[in-house]
Design an enzyme around this catalytic site. Structure first.
Site, PDB file in Angstrom:
ATOM      1  N   ARG A  72     -11.104  -7.921  -4.070  1.00  0.00           N
ATOM      2  CA  ARG A  72     -11.478  -8.005  -2.657  1.00  0.00           C
ATOM      3  C   ARG A  72     -12.952  -7.602  -2.637  1.00  0.00           C
ATOM      4  O   ARG A  72     -13.282  -6.423  -2.674  1.00  0.00           O
ATOM      5  CB  ARG A  72     -10.608  -7.085  -1.818  1.00  0.00           C
ATOM      6  CG  ARG A  72      -9.117  -7.430  -2.009  1.00  0.00           C
ATOM      7  CD  ARG A  72      -8.262  -6.962  -0.881  1.00  0.00           C
ATOM      8  NE  ARG A  72      -6.848  -7.070  -1.224  1.00  0.00           N
ATOM      9  CZ  ARG A  72      -6.072  -8.105  -0.932  1.00  0.00           C
ATOM     10  NH1 ARG A  72      -6.551  -9.145  -0.297  1.00  0.00           N
ATOM     11  NH2 ARG A  72      -4.805  -8.122  -1.282  1.00  0.00           N
ATOM     12  N   GLY A 104      -8.307 -15.221   3.771  1.00  0.00           N
ATOM     13  CA  GLY A 104      -9.593 -14.535   3.700  1.00  0.00           C
ATOM     14  C   GLY A 104     -10.530 -15.244   2.736  1.00  0.00           C
ATOM     15  O   GLY A 104     -11.710 -15.470   3.042  1.00  0.00           O
ATOM     16  N   THR A 126      -0.410 -17.106  -2.120  1.00  0.00           N
ATOM     17  CA  THR A 126      -0.017 -15.769  -1.637  1.00  0.00           C
ATOM     18  C   THR A 126       1.503 -15.705  -1.615  1.00  0.00           C
ATOM     19  O   THR A 126       2.148 -16.691  -1.254  1.00  0.00           O
ATOM     20  CB  THR A 126      -0.557 -15.445  -0.228  1.00  0.00           C
ATOM     21  OG1 THR A 126       0.266 -14.423   0.354  1.00  0.00           O
ATOM     22  CG2 THR A 126      -0.528 -16.619   0.714  1.00  0.00           C
ATOM     23  N   MET A 170       7.976  -7.306   0.944  1.00  0.00           N
ATOM     24  CA  MET A 170       6.634  -7.543   1.474  1.00  0.00           C
ATOM     25  C   MET A 170       6.666  -8.537   2.630  1.00  0.00           C
ATOM     26  O   MET A 170       7.675  -9.218   2.852  1.00  0.00           O
ATOM     27  CB  MET A 170       5.703  -8.005   0.364  1.00  0.00           C
ATOM     28  CG  MET A 170       5.212  -6.839  -0.475  1.00  0.00           C
ATOM     29  SD  MET A 170       3.992  -7.339  -1.677  1.00  0.00           S
ATOM     30  CE  MET A 170       3.338  -5.744  -2.169  1.00  0.00           C
ATOM     31  N   ARG A 172       3.563  -8.828   5.747  1.00  0.00           N
ATOM     32  CA  ARG A 172       2.888  -8.017   6.771  1.00  0.00           C
ATOM     33  C   ARG A 172       3.041  -8.636   8.159  1.00  0.00           C
ATOM     34  O   ARG A 172       3.472  -7.989   9.088  1.00  0.00           O
ATOM     35  CB  ARG A 172       1.407  -7.898   6.406  1.00  0.00           C
ATOM     36  CG  ARG A 172       0.644  -6.969   7.297  1.00  0.00           C
ATOM     37  CD  ARG A 172      -0.431  -6.250   6.553  1.00  0.00           C
ATOM     38  NE  ARG A 172       0.121  -5.287   5.615  1.00  0.00           N
ATOM     39  CZ  ARG A 172      -0.566  -4.304   5.051  1.00  0.00           C
ATOM     40  NH1 ARG A 172      -1.826  -4.161   5.325  1.00  0.00           N
ATOM     41  NH2 ARG A 172       0.005  -3.461   4.218  1.00  0.00           N
ATOM     42  N   GLY A 186      22.707 -12.256   0.872  1.00  0.00           N
ATOM     43  CA  GLY A 186      23.876 -11.884   1.678  1.00  0.00           C
ATOM     44  C   GLY A 186      23.632 -10.660   2.541  1.00  0.00           C
ATOM     45  O   GLY A 186      24.543  -9.845   2.762  1.00  0.00           O
ATOM     46  N   ALA A 187      22.403 -10.498   3.052  1.00  0.00           N
ATOM     47  CA  ALA A 187      22.097  -9.326   3.874  1.00  0.00           C
ATOM     48  C   ALA A 187      22.840  -9.374   5.202  1.00  0.00           C
ATOM     49  O   ALA A 187      23.015 -10.455   5.784  1.00  0.00           O
ATOM     50  CB  ALA A 187      20.595  -9.266   4.143  1.00  0.00           C
ATOM     51  N   HIS A 251       5.034  -3.446  -4.845  1.00  0.00           N
ATOM     52  CA  HIS A 251       4.257  -4.376  -5.673  1.00  0.00           C
ATOM     53  C   HIS A 251       5.039  -5.028  -6.796  1.00  0.00           C
ATOM     54  O   HIS A 251       4.538  -5.964  -7.430  1.00  0.00           O
ATOM     55  CB  HIS A 251       3.016  -3.664  -6.223  1.00  0.00           C
ATOM     56  CG  HIS A 251       1.927  -3.598  -5.210  1.00  0.00           C
ATOM     57  ND1 HIS A 251       1.904  -2.634  -4.228  1.00  0.00           N
ATOM     58  CD2 HIS A 251       0.858  -4.391  -4.991  1.00  0.00           C
ATOM     59  CE1 HIS A 251       0.845  -2.829  -3.459  1.00  0.00           C
ATOM     60  NE2 HIS A 251       0.200  -3.891  -3.890  1.00  0.00           N
TER      61      HIS A 251
HETATM   62  P1  ADP Z   1      -6.771 -13.378   0.801  1.00  0.00           P
HETATM   63  O1  ADP Z   1      -7.671 -14.460   0.322  1.00  0.00           O
HETATM   64  O2  ADP Z   1      -5.586 -13.175  -0.097  1.00  0.00           O
HETATM   65  O3  ADP Z   1      -6.417 -13.546   2.278  1.00  0.00           O
HETATM   66  P2  ADP Z   1      -8.673 -11.279   1.498  1.00  0.00           P
HETATM   67  O4  ADP Z   1      -8.495 -11.422   2.973  1.00  0.00           O
HETATM   68  O5  ADP Z   1      -8.787  -9.916   0.946  1.00  0.00           O
HETATM   69  O6  ADP Z   1      -7.534 -11.980   0.663  1.00  0.00           O
HETATM   70  O7  ADP Z   1     -10.008 -12.090   1.128  1.00  0.00           O
HETATM   71  C1  ADP Z   1     -10.427 -12.189  -0.225  1.00  0.00           C
HETATM   72  C2  ADP Z   1     -11.912 -12.109  -0.321  1.00  0.00           C
HETATM   73  O8  ADP Z   1     -12.513 -13.227   0.380  1.00  0.00           O
HETATM   74  C3  ADP Z   1     -12.548 -10.899   0.336  1.00  0.00           C
HETATM   75  O9  ADP Z   1     -12.498  -9.775  -0.462  1.00  0.00           O
HETATM   76  C4  ADP Z   1     -13.983 -11.367   0.506  1.00  0.00           C
HETATM   77  O10 ADP Z   1     -14.657 -11.348  -0.726  1.00  0.00           O
HETATM   78  C5  ADP Z   1     -13.750 -12.814   0.931  1.00  0.00           C
HETATM   79  N1  ADP Z   1     -13.674 -12.869   2.396  1.00  0.00           N
HETATM   80  C6  ADP Z   1     -12.608 -12.695   3.193  1.00  0.00           C
HETATM   81  N2  ADP Z   1     -12.914 -12.793   4.499  1.00  0.00           N
HETATM   82  C7  ADP Z   1     -14.241 -13.027   4.536  1.00  0.00           C
HETATM   83  C8  ADP Z   1     -15.199 -13.201   5.589  1.00  0.00           C
HETATM   84  N3  ADP Z   1     -14.834 -13.164   6.878  1.00  0.00           N
HETATM   85  N4  ADP Z   1     -16.490 -13.390   5.243  1.00  0.00           N
HETATM   86  C9  ADP Z   1     -16.863 -13.439   3.958  1.00  0.00           C
HETATM   87  N5  ADP Z   1     -16.014 -13.279   2.914  1.00  0.00           N
HETATM   88  C10 ADP Z   1     -14.738 -13.079   3.196  1.00  0.00           C
END
Ligand code: ADP
Length: 322
Positions: A72, A104, A126, A170, A172, A186-187, A251
């Site tokens: 991240r 992200g 994911t 998991m 969220r 079978g929950a 995890h």
């Molecule tokens: P995922 O891709 O699994 O949703 P994250 O939300 O942690 O995981 O995003 C992974 C990485 O992508 C972040 O650590 C960052 O480097 C980059 N990233 C996420 N959101 C942004 C954003 N709004 N602007 C720039 N980079 C971003």
């Protein structure tokens, strides 16, 4: 298209390696040069690219996690850093970028493109299966099989001792994982963020005179607050007098050797991503819809991710768990 970079970003998911392997080998077969950015965007930030050849992909298809590492990367949130990354990629004559990750990571991809970055194709990965635009994300099947196998084991103890268990999985914002492992395991009840059940309602259900269970399992999605199931179990016990043992899978669900489905879909997605870059496609995500691989826009960051769309499967479970 002559030179491409591949990276894995965000949370790791089983099957990422199969996607990397297929993307790399397809690119090599098409005569492209392939480089890796290790640890997600961090490799771009530190201006370190590692060449990938066919042998670099040997013996990785069966491995969980990602051999390219993931991170991240906080620095990438800064516009000036992204501008430097785009400039770096240009200076290395990189024409294409394949990003394997989640919402992200794709947001970061769009912003990198806006700074003049190369053509980008994304592959959704994911274990939560919650990316808008695709019915499937790499890692989901492995995670649900891992959680299911844990639930099967817990059931042995639950049934031998006439005990009730709550198993936290998991998920969220989305309950896809809880829903699938709950039904397959079978929950008695499945609690997911999209359709919360109040303690009062749950305790009324547990105290129904017609309920004959000697042991049972309630599957709970972690929601916003991983570990909250301990508190939930206590509250439910206080209201009903029924004791619950709690198991939080955590995890464990993220790791492990990818399932056949994850390896296959990841391979197809990796191959497709490279082919699309070669065909001049940019800023799209490979997606599975109705069993077909297609290309869609990156998910809109203003919108929430994919959610369990209705209560159909929860209602079905209410009938078949009795
Ligand atoms: P995922 O891709 O699994 O949703 P994250 O939300 O942690 O995981 O995003 C992974 C990485 O992508 C972040 O650590 C960052 O480097 C980059 N990233 C996420 N959101 C942004 C954003 N709004 N602007 C720039 N980079 C971003």
């Amino acid at each position: 298209m002559k030179k491409i970079v591949i990276l894995t970003s965000g949370g790791d998911a089983p099957g990422m390696n199969a996607a990397v392997r297929a993307a790399v080998r397809t690119a090599l077969a098409e005569g492209l040069e392939v480089w890796a950015s290790h640890s997600g965007y961090q490799g771009l930030v530190s201006e370190t690219l590692v060449p990938l050849d066919s042998s670099a992909m040997a013996n990785c298809i069966q491995l969980g996690g990602t051999i390219l590492k993931t991170d991240r990367c906080q620095a990438f949130f800064e516009k000036t850093v992204r501008q430097r990354c785009a400039h770096f990629l240009k200076s290395k004559l990189i024409d294409g970028l394949i990003i394997i990750g989640g919402d992200g990571s794709f947001r970061g991809a769009t912003l990198l493109q806006e700074e003049g970055g190369p053509a980008i194709v994304g592959i959704p990965a994911t274990i939560d299966n919650d990316i808008e635009g695709t019915d499937y994300t790499i890692g989901f099947d492995t995670a649900r099989n891992t959680a299911l196998s844990a639930i099967d084991r817990i059931r042995d103890t639950a049934s031998s001792h006439n005990r009730n268990f709550m198993v936290e999985v998991m998920g969220r914002h989305a309950g896809f994982l809880a829903l699938d492992v709950g039904i397959a395991g079978g929950a008695e009840y499945i609690l997911i963020p999209e359709y919360p059940l109040t303690i009062d309602k749950l305790s009324r259900k547990m105290l129904e005179p017609s309920r004959k269970k000697m042991s049972s399992i309630i599957v709970v999605a972690e929601g916003e607050n991983p570990g909250h199931t301990l508190d939930l179990a206590k509250k439910l016990s206080d209201k009903t007098g029924i004791t619950y043992k709690v198991c939080i899978l955590g995890h464990i669900q993220r790791g492990g050797s990818p399932s056949a489905l994850d390896r296959k879909l990841a391979s197809l997605m990796g191959h497709t991503a490279t082919k699309m870059l070669i065909n001049g496609i940019m800023n799209k995500m490979v997606a599975l819809q109705h069993d077909q691989l297609i290309l869609v826009d990156f998910p809109d960051p203003q919108q929430p991710g994919r959610r369990v769309p209705d209560k159909t499967l929860l209602d079905l479970n209410d009938i078949i768990c009795k």
